[in-house]
Design a protein around this motif. Sequence first.
Motif, PDB file in Angstrom:
ATOM      1  N   ARG A   1     -10.825 -11.052   4.847  1.00 43.66           N
ATOM      2  CA  ARG A   1      -9.545 -11.728   4.223  1.00 43.66           C
ATOM      3  C   ARG A   1      -9.251 -12.966   4.652  1.00 43.66           C
ATOM      4  O   ARG A   1      -8.214 -13.660   4.390  1.00 43.66           O
ATOM      5  CB  ARG A   1      -8.294 -10.727   4.384  1.00 43.66           C
ATOM      6  CG  ARG A   1      -8.132  -9.309   3.741  1.00 43.66           C
ATOM      7  CD  ARG A   1      -7.129  -8.600   3.470  1.00 43.66           C
ATOM      8  NE  ARG A   1      -6.402  -8.106   4.973  1.00 43.66           N
ATOM      9  CZ  ARG A   1      -5.131  -8.653   5.394  1.00 43.66           C
ATOM     10  NH1 ARG A   1      -4.403  -9.297   4.997  1.00 43.66           N
ATOM     11  NH2 ARG A   1      -4.997  -8.193   6.668  1.00 43.66           N
TER      12      ARG A   1
ATOM     13  N   ASP B   1      -2.348 -11.238   1.728  1.00 45.56           N
ATOM     14  CA  ASP B   1      -3.522 -10.325   1.369  1.00 45.56           C
ATOM     15  C   ASP B   1      -4.666 -11.483   2.062  1.00 45.56           C
ATOM     16  O   ASP B   1      -5.835 -11.167   1.961  1.00 45.56           O
ATOM     17  CB  ASP B   1      -3.458 -10.124  -0.116  1.00 45.56           C
ATOM     18  CG  ASP B   1      -2.719  -9.261  -0.196  1.00 45.56           C
ATOM     19  OD1 ASP B   1      -2.669  -8.340   0.789  1.00 45.56           O
ATOM     20  OD2 ASP B   1      -2.571  -8.610  -1.641  1.00 45.56           O
TER      21      ASP B   1
ATOM     22  N   ASN C   1       0.435  -7.306  -1.674  1.00 45.88           N
ATOM     23  CA  ASN C   1       1.106  -8.139  -2.432  1.00 45.88           C
ATOM     24  C   ASN C   1       0.588  -9.249  -3.250  1.00 45.88           C
ATOM     25  O   ASN C   1       1.098  -9.943  -4.152  1.00 45.88           O
ATOM     26  CB  ASN C   1       2.221  -8.637  -1.694  1.00 45.88           C
ATOM     27  CG  ASN C   1       1.828  -9.605  -0.482  1.00 45.88           C
ATOM     28  OD1 ASN C   1       0.570  -9.912  -0.256  1.00 45.88           O
ATOM     29  ND2 ASN C   1       2.673  -9.795   0.578  1.00 45.88           N
ATOM     30  N   GLY C   2      -0.775  -9.371  -3.145  1.00 49.39           N
ATOM     31  CA  GLY C   2      -1.620 -10.540  -3.634  1.00 49.39           C
ATOM     32  C   GLY C   2      -1.353 -12.036  -3.210  1.00 49.39           C
ATOM     33  O   GLY C   2      -1.587 -12.853  -3.821  1.00 49.39           O
ATOM     34  N   GLU C   3      -0.510 -12.191  -2.200  1.00 47.51           N
ATOM     35  CA  GLU C   3      -0.055 -13.465  -1.831  1.00 47.51           C
ATOM     36  C   GLU C   3      -1.207 -14.092  -1.041  1.00 47.51           C
ATOM     37  O   GLU C   3      -1.767 -13.327   0.017  1.00 47.51           O
ATOM     38  CB  GLU C   3       1.083 -13.256  -0.983  1.00 47.51           C
ATOM     39  CG  GLU C   3       2.545 -12.959  -1.794  1.00 47.51           C
ATOM     40  CD  GLU C   3       3.889 -13.053  -0.949  1.00 47.51           C
ATOM     41  OE1 GLU C   3       3.652 -13.621   0.372  1.00 47.51           O
ATOM     42  OE2 GLU C   3       4.818 -12.606  -1.465  1.00 47.51           O
TER      43      GLU C   3
END
Length: 397
Positions: free
Chosen positions: A321, A259, A173-175
């Motif tokens: 990450r 993410d 989700n790129g968060e």
Amino acid sequence: MSRYRLYPTPVQAAGLLAQCGHARYVWNLALEQWSMWRHDKGPAPSSVEQARQLTEARAAFGWLSGGSQTVQQQALRDFDQARRSYYAGSHRRPKWRKAGRNEGFRIVGPQAGRVEQVSRTWARVLVPKVGWVRFRVSRALPDARSYRVTHDSVGRWHIAFAATRDPIPAPGNGEIVGVDRGVTVSAALSTGELLTCRGLSESEQRRLGNLQRRLARAQPGSNRRRRVKAAIAKLHARAADRRKDWVEKTSTDLARRFDMIRVENLRVAQMTKRPKPKPDPAKPGSYLPNRRRAKAGLNRGILASGWSLLVRRLEDKAAGRVQKINPAYTSQTCSRCGHCAPGNRENQAFRCQSCGHSDHADVNAAINIAAGRAVTARRDKPVRMSVKREPQLTTSA
């Protein structure tokens, strides 16, 4: 590791304790031989020579031959690996194993595969010289080639299978989330969530204080002292279990939701050191107050929140990450306008002296961590706006 609770019978528990004692004796003997090495003497015995000496010792001492040769030989292999890791610089120097504190042994090879699942919630393992011992199946059994049996200070037995689990995949989700670790609030997220690691309750803390006072009055070596120490160890084990449970659930939740996870690059081991004594220049041999009692309380709060364990489990579950951000002045910098001043923060409240932005202090710091903001020792920060321009309320984090 995939750890399960082991439930041996009283007879099996005595056999497991004997195996732990044999493994501890062999380890300490190998450590003693290695520690006696000097430049003016010959080399310490190699692992092959120590294995030969173990065979001779088993033939000479009946109490040693009554144990499992597999357990004793594996203790020698574990020490040899620990010695090699120390020379390679990846691990610390091997330490002595103490009765009641470092109880356990390891099984490697074909014998480690003798595991059977009896029912949906129970399984059993064939331990050498002990027999089939059952354990609780709290998760799916891994395909492992070794396991370790341990005994903690509270009297609980566990079996841990060495199996590497795959990291949790990113949600895509790129968060990005920032995590600010504290004492009052264990972890504050940039999303505004405040997470607290639950320790001992108020009644349990009162009981711990009473037990510690009873321990101070007990005679050394008495049965009363032994019972009080066991009760204190049970309370500490309960707090450790709750802390580990909170860390596992929190790290799994963060790895599944975001993410990218950004945390402060804190040196927890150095932060929790005891303060150095301050000699009194006016009175030789005397010392000035160094607030060691207050520092001890702060250290207990840091360790009770599981700062290091949380980051370590995040790096395991969200491999690649997790980013560590310089923590300099993140708690004093406004997340909206970027103004940095010590007066911005008042305990757990944050109010910017420039733009008037107010927020929870830990949440404000978490937003700065999520944005990757940090300042140097001179308090100059990455320029996000013109230095000649007045701070704007509409500037987002």
